[in-house]
Design a protein around this motif. Structure first.
Motif, PDB file in Angstrom:
ATOM      1  N   ASN A 200      25.931  61.673  13.260  1.00  0.00           N
ATOM      2  CA  ASN A 200      27.162  61.229  14.386  1.00  0.00           C
ATOM      3  C   ASN A 200      26.440  61.356  15.684  1.00  0.00           C
ATOM      4  OD1 ASN A 200      28.773  60.909  12.145  1.00  0.00           O
ATOM      5  ND2 ASN A 200      29.766  62.936  12.660  1.00  0.00           N
ATOM      6  N   VAL A 201      25.779  62.527  16.296  1.00  0.00           N
ATOM      7  CA  VAL A 201      25.197  62.460  17.451  1.00  0.00           C
ATOM      8  C   VAL A 201      24.044  61.851  17.577  1.00  0.00           C
ATOM      9  CG1 VAL A 201      25.092  64.106  19.356  1.00  0.00           C
ATOM     10  CG2 VAL A 201      26.812  64.361  17.608  1.00  0.00           C
ATOM     11  N   ASP A 202      23.826  61.003  18.796  1.00  0.00           N
ATOM     12  CA  ASP A 202      22.411  60.287  18.810  1.00  0.00           C
ATOM     13  C   ASP A 202      21.324  61.435  19.148  1.00  0.00           C
ATOM     14  OD1 ASP A 202      23.932  57.974  18.646  1.00  0.00           O
ATOM     15  OD2 ASP A 202      24.128  57.534  20.445  1.00  0.00           O
ATOM     16  N   GLU A 203      21.480  62.444  19.927  1.00  0.00           N
ATOM     17  CA  GLU A 203      20.537  63.414  20.355  1.00  0.00           C
ATOM     18  C   GLU A 203      20.031  64.153  19.184  1.00  0.00           C
ATOM     19  OE1 GLU A 203      23.287  62.940  21.886  1.00  0.00           O
ATOM     20  OE2 GLU A 203      22.947  62.582  23.983  1.00  0.00           O
ATOM     21  N   LEU A 204      21.225  64.529  18.345  1.00  0.00           N
ATOM     22  CA  LEU A 204      20.719  65.179  16.927  1.00  0.00           C
ATOM     23  C   LEU A 204      20.134  64.276  15.913  1.00  0.00           C
ATOM     24  CD1 LEU A 204      23.679  67.847  16.520  1.00  0.00           C
ATOM     25  CD2 LEU A 204      21.493  67.943  17.781  1.00  0.00           C
ATOM     26  N   LYS A 205      20.433  63.156  16.079  1.00  0.00           N
ATOM     27  CA  LYS A 205      19.485  62.030  15.056  1.00  0.00           C
ATOM     28  C   LYS A 205      18.247  61.810  15.430  1.00  0.00           C
ATOM     29  CE  LYS A 205      22.135  58.240  13.927  1.00  0.00           C
ATOM     30  NZ  LYS A 205      22.924  57.143  14.084  1.00  0.00           N
ATOM     31  N   HIS A 206      18.127  61.966  16.784  1.00  0.00           N
ATOM     32  CA  HIS A 206      16.717  61.649  17.091  1.00  0.00           C
ATOM     33  C   HIS A 206      15.927  62.852  16.879  1.00  0.00           C
ATOM     34  CE1 HIS A 206      13.985  60.627  20.736  1.00  0.00           C
ATOM     35  NE2 HIS A 206      13.217  60.259  19.679  1.00  0.00           N
ATOM     36  N   LEU A 207      16.543  63.997  17.157  1.00  0.00           N
ATOM     37  CA  LEU A 207      15.662  65.318  16.879  1.00  0.00           C
ATOM     38  C   LEU A 207      15.372  65.633  15.484  1.00  0.00           C
ATOM     39  CD1 LEU A 207      14.750  68.160  18.043  1.00  0.00           C
ATOM     40  CD2 LEU A 207      17.101  68.780  17.494  1.00  0.00           C
ATOM     41  N   LYS A 208      16.266  65.108  14.644  1.00  0.00           N
ATOM     42  CA  LYS A 208      16.085  65.094  13.110  1.00  0.00           C
ATOM     43  C   LYS A 208      14.969  64.391  12.641  1.00  0.00           C
ATOM     44  CE  LYS A 208      18.252  63.932   8.760  1.00  0.00           C
ATOM     45  NZ  LYS A 208      19.366  63.179   8.082  1.00  0.00           N
ATOM     46  N   GLU A 209      14.771  62.969  13.305  1.00  0.00           N
ATOM     47  CA  GLU A 209      13.554  62.318  13.094  1.00  0.00           C
ATOM     48  C   GLU A 209      12.397  63.140  13.460  1.00  0.00           C
ATOM     49  OE1 GLU A 209      14.042  58.243  14.634  1.00  0.00           O
ATOM     50  OE2 GLU A 209      15.869  57.931  13.481  1.00  0.00           O
ATOM     51  N   VAL A 210      12.287  63.641  14.832  1.00  0.00           N
ATOM     52  CA  VAL A 210      11.035  64.363  15.271  1.00  0.00           C
ATOM     53  C   VAL A 210      10.757  65.356  14.200  1.00  0.00           C
ATOM     54  CG1 VAL A 210      10.122  65.262  17.401  1.00  0.00           C
ATOM     55  CG2 VAL A 210      11.469  63.398  17.372  1.00  0.00           C
ATOM     56  N   LEU A 211      11.820  66.417  14.058  1.00  0.00           N
ATOM     57  CA  LEU A 211      11.419  67.487  13.190  1.00  0.00           C
ATOM     58  C   LEU A 211      11.005  67.194  11.830  1.00  0.00           C
ATOM     59  CD1 LEU A 211      14.445  69.815  14.133  1.00  0.00           C
ATOM     60  CD2 LEU A 211      12.210  70.138  15.008  1.00  0.00           C
ATOM     61  N   LEU A 212      11.420  66.094  11.300  1.00  0.00           N
ATOM     62  CA  LEU A 212      10.971  65.682   9.913  1.00  0.00           C
ATOM     63  C   LEU A 212       9.393  65.268  10.101  1.00  0.00           C
ATOM     64  CD1 LEU A 212      13.497  63.508   8.122  1.00  0.00           C
ATOM     65  CD2 LEU A 212      12.658  65.469   7.565  1.00  0.00           C
ATOM     66  N   ASP A 213       9.077  64.555  11.071  1.00  0.00           N
ATOM     67  CA  ASP A 213       7.636  64.257  11.114  1.00  0.00           C
ATOM     68  C   ASP A 213       6.598  65.233  11.385  1.00  0.00           C
ATOM     69  OD1 ASP A 213       7.703  61.574  10.628  1.00  0.00           O
ATOM     70  OD2 ASP A 213       7.595  60.864  12.654  1.00  0.00           O
ATOM     71  N   LEU A 214       7.311  66.525  12.186  1.00  0.00           N
ATOM     72  CA  LEU A 214       6.700  67.639  12.577  1.00  0.00           C
ATOM     73  C   LEU A 214       6.422  68.665  11.551  1.00  0.00           C
ATOM     74  CD1 LEU A 214       5.375  69.412  15.070  1.00  0.00           C
ATOM     75  CD2 LEU A 214       7.742  70.028  15.452  1.00  0.00           C
ATOM     76  N   LEU A 215       7.734  68.859  10.626  1.00  0.00           N
ATOM     77  CA  LEU A 215       7.476  69.986   9.759  1.00  0.00           C
ATOM     78  C   LEU A 215       6.908  69.424   8.285  1.00  0.00           C
ATOM     79  CD1 LEU A 215      10.780  71.650  10.807  1.00  0.00           C
ATOM     80  CD2 LEU A 215       8.371  72.280  11.323  1.00  0.00           C
ATOM     81  N   ARG A 216       7.184  68.234   7.967  1.00  0.00           N
ATOM     82  CA  ARG A 216       7.032  67.807   6.502  1.00  0.00           C
ATOM     83  C   ARG A 216       5.768  67.849   5.961  1.00  0.00           C
ATOM     84  NH1 ARG A 216       8.598  61.376   6.224  1.00  0.00           N
ATOM     85  NH2 ARG A 216       6.880  60.688   7.876  1.00  0.00           N
ATOM     86  N   GLY A 217       4.753  67.631   6.872  1.00  0.00           N
ATOM     87  CA  GLY A 217       3.247  67.835   6.346  1.00  0.00           C
ATOM     88  C   GLY A 217       2.975  66.376   5.726  1.00  0.00           C
ATOM     89  N   GLU A 218       2.059  66.271   4.626  1.00  0.00           N
ATOM     90  CA  GLU A 218       1.617  65.065   3.937  1.00  0.00           C
ATOM     91  C   GLU A 218       2.809  64.512   2.906  1.00  0.00           C
ATOM     92  OE1 GLU A 218      -2.137  63.436   1.417  1.00  0.00           O
ATOM     93  OE2 GLU A 218      -1.918  65.607   1.873  1.00  0.00           O
ATOM     94  N   VAL A 219       3.024  63.479   3.024  1.00  0.00           N
ATOM     95  CA  VAL A 219       3.922  62.600   1.972  1.00  0.00           C
ATOM     96  C   VAL A 219       3.349  62.628   0.723  1.00  0.00           C
ATOM     97  CG1 VAL A 219       5.513  60.768   1.591  1.00  0.00           C
ATOM     98  CG2 VAL A 219       4.848  61.474   3.875  1.00  0.00           C
ATOM     99  N   VAL A 220       4.171  63.093  -0.191  1.00  0.00           N
ATOM    100  CA  VAL A 220       3.724  63.217  -1.715  1.00  0.00           C
ATOM    101  C   VAL A 220       4.473  62.334  -2.586  1.00  0.00           C
ATOM    102  CG1 VAL A 220       2.042  64.903  -1.457  1.00  0.00           C
ATOM    103  CG2 VAL A 220       4.422  65.435  -2.096  1.00  0.00           C
ATOM    104  N   GLU A 221       4.125  61.932  -3.648  1.00  0.00           N
ATOM    105  CA  GLU A 221       5.180  61.223  -4.699  1.00  0.00           C
ATOM    106  C   GLU A 221       5.680  62.249  -5.817  1.00  0.00           C
ATOM    107  OE1 GLU A 221       3.321  57.815  -6.392  1.00  0.00           O
ATOM    108  OE2 GLU A 221       3.191  56.744  -4.414  1.00  0.00           O
ATOM    109  N   ASN A 222       4.768  63.012  -6.137  1.00  0.00           N
ATOM    110  CA  ASN A 222       5.080  64.161  -7.095  1.00  0.00           C
ATOM    111  C   ASN A 222       5.099  65.527  -6.622  1.00  0.00           C
ATOM    112  OD1 ASN A 222       5.614  62.022  -9.026  1.00  0.00           O
ATOM    113  ND2 ASN A 222       3.442  62.178  -9.590  1.00  0.00           N
TER     114      ASN A 222
END
Length: 321
Positions: A160-182
């Protein structure tokens, strides 16, 4: 002559240089994103610990500079030049920039690059920081370096909150590492938990996963906090303009999913579809075996035919006499 020297395109003269240029060239399927970690003119002990421990968690895909950079000011005009230079030099797509001042204590800027230019920015303040050494736990459950983490976002603020939605996108890119299928469940040993405490505050913690017996095939998982943990208070954020966002979100037409005809997805049945078959003429089909009923009909027909020939021969004999 100086203008000609500046416009001249430098090419690699060695095989190693060519390989490095090929690695940095645009690809249809991008690999793991690298993170650039920098210090500002002044930093605090808390912020130094935050940058060091984030570097340890992403050691296989990060570059850390320890010198102070007084000319980097991400939110100011002209203060991004050195930042973009370091991005091109290290081929990094993300960055963490730490600074400390009286107006903004323990300030951490998280941002992303697109084509080695600053794409978007999120500025947060670090509060209630706890380092790795402050947690007591069994050393056997320590997450392995380079393992694939899970990321959980808890709270309605991330939707719901724009600031937290933006922070979520950035944290996902920062923490998730390499994208895998399995993904193998046995290799999942850690998780990042992000909880929205308020409209501008997020509690971030790093936990290890302990597998327990559940009586079924799927094990029961328990969370053990191993650190680091901190509160992130959103101060400023800058979204990319719509034109740049559309350009960055483009995908290759070779990797787009082709639309399958007559195929639908059902939440209960899963993947369902329709099959169109022509009219089947069962009477003309060649069967692999002959049913008994057909044999009996043929046998009766043969017997009837034999009796008819016997009667006709008898009638011919009587006529000849």
């Amino acid at each position: 002559m100086k203008v000609v020297e500046m416009l001249r395109i430098k090419t690699a003269k060695t095989h190693r240089g060519r390989r490095e240029l090929e690695k940095r060239a645009p690809k249809l399927v991008e690999g793991q994103k690298k993170t650039l970690i920098l210090h500002g003119t002044k930093t605090s002990n808390v912020l130094n610990s935050v940058l060091t421990e984030l570097y340890l968690l992403k050691k296989e895909s990060s570059v850390k500079y320890t010198r102070k950079n007084d000319k980097i000011r991400p939110f100011e005009a002209g203060g991004e030049t050195n930042l973009e230079f370091f991005s091109q030099k290290t081929d990094c797509s993300l960055f963490l920039f730490g600074s400390h001042s009286k107006k903004r204590p323990d300030n951490l800027v998280i941002g992303r690059f697109y084509d080695h230019h600053v794409y978007d920015l999120v500025e947060v303040g670090v509060e209630n920081f706890r380092s790795l050494q402050s947690f007591s736990y069994d050393k056997k459950i320590v997450p392995k370096l380079g393992s694939k983490p899970l990321i959980a976002f808890i709270g309605e603020g991330f939707e719901n909150v724009d600031e937290l939605k933006h922070l979520k996108e950035v944290l996902l890119d920062l923490l998730r590492g390499e994208v895998v299928e399995n993904l193998n469940i046995a290799g999942v040993d850690r998780i990042y938990v992000c909880t929205a405490v308020s409209s501008n505050k997020v509690y971030l913690t790093h936990c290890a996963l302990r597998l327990k017996k559940s009586g079924t095939v799927v094990p029961r998982m328990e969370l053990v906090e191993v650190g680091p943990s901190m509160d992130l208070v959103v101060r400023r954020h800058r979204l990319p303009n719509e034109g740049l966002r559309k350009e960055a979100m483009k995908t290759s037409p070779d990797h787009t999913k082709k639309k399958l005809k007559n195929v639908k997805g059902d939440p209960l049945l899963g993947k369902t579809g329709k099959i169109y078959m022509p009219d089947q003429k069962l009477g003309e089909m060649a069967l692999p075996y002959k049913p008994k009923g057909v044999k009996r009909e043929r046998r009766e027909a043969k017997m009837n035919k034999g009796s008819m020939t016997h009667v006709s021969k008898k009638q011919k004999g009587e006529e000849s006499t």
